[in-house]
Write a protein that holds these residues in place. Structure first.
Motif, PDB file in Angstrom:
ATOM      1  N   ASP A  67       0.889  -1.147   0.000  1.00  0.00           N
ATOM      2  CA  ASP A  67       0.000   0.000   0.000  1.00  0.00           C
ATOM      3  C   ASP A  67       0.940   1.212   0.000  1.00  0.00           C
ATOM      4  O   ASP A  67       2.136   1.068   0.261  1.00  0.00           O
ATOM      5  N   GLY A  92       0.475  -3.465   4.374  1.00  0.00           N
ATOM      6  CA  GLY A  92      -0.632  -2.525   4.397  1.00  0.00           C
ATOM      7  C   GLY A  92      -0.862  -2.079   5.827  1.00  0.00           C
ATOM      8  O   GLY A  92      -0.316  -2.669   6.759  1.00  0.00           O
ATOM      9  N   ASP A 118      -6.774  -2.919   3.456  1.00  0.00           N
ATOM     10  CA  ASP A 118      -5.674  -3.870   3.281  1.00  0.00           C
ATOM     11  C   ASP A 118      -5.929  -5.209   3.957  1.00  0.00           C
ATOM     12  O   ASP A 118      -5.228  -6.190   3.679  1.00  0.00           O
TER      13      ASP A 118
END
Length: 126
Positions: free
Chosen positions: A17, A111, A116
C-alpha cells in the motif's frame, strides 16, 4: 522472545500500500485539493535495490496521484504492477498473483488500514 516461523526464501514478490506505508500518515493538501505525499529516501533506496536484485515489486493503492506512479516506476516497479485507484484491493492482489503465476505463500504484502485487511489475510506474509 518469539520468532517468525516463516521461510523468507519463499518470497518472490513484495507488494505495498502507499499511504501510511511508503508515505507519511499525514498527507498535506495542495491549494487545488490534491494530496501531497511524502516519501522516505531510505525506503526508496531499498526498493530500488530489491528491483535490481530481480524481486518482483507491486503497489496497490486507493490513491490516484500520478506522482506515485512516476516515483515507483523510477525505483524499478513495472507499470503493470502499479494498481492505482484500487477500491477493492483483493481484486488487484489476485490479478497481480495470477499475472505472475505466484502462490500466496510467495507474496509479502505491507498494508496498514482496513482496505488492506482482506489482502493481508490471503497473502503468504502480511
Amino acid at each position: 522472545m518469539s520468532t517468525i516461523n516463516y521461510d523468507l526464501r519463499k518470497i518472490k514478490a513484495l507488494v505495498f500500500d502507499v499511504d501510511g506505508v511508503l508515505s507519511a500518515n499525514v498527507i498535506p493538501m495542495s491549494a487545488e485539493g490534491e494530496p501531497l505525499r511524502t516519501v522516505n529516501i531510505k525506503d526508496g533506496y531499498s526498493l530500488h535495490m530489491a528491483a535490481k536484485q530481480g524481486i518482483l515489486l507491486g503497489i496497490i493503492t486507493g490513491g490516484r496521484t500520478e506522482a506515485v506512479r512516476k516515483r515507483f516506476m523510477a525505483l524499478g516497479f513495472a507499470e503493470e504492477n502499479i494498481y492505482m485507484g484500487s477500491s477493492v484491493k483483493i481484486h488487484d492482489y489476485r490479478d497481480f498473483r495470477k499475472r505472475h503465476g505466484l502462490l500466496d505463500e510467495e507474496i509479502l504484502y505491507v498494508g496498514d488500514d482496513i482496505p488492506d485487511l482482506e489482502v493481508m489475510h490471503e497473502c503468504g506474509l502480511p
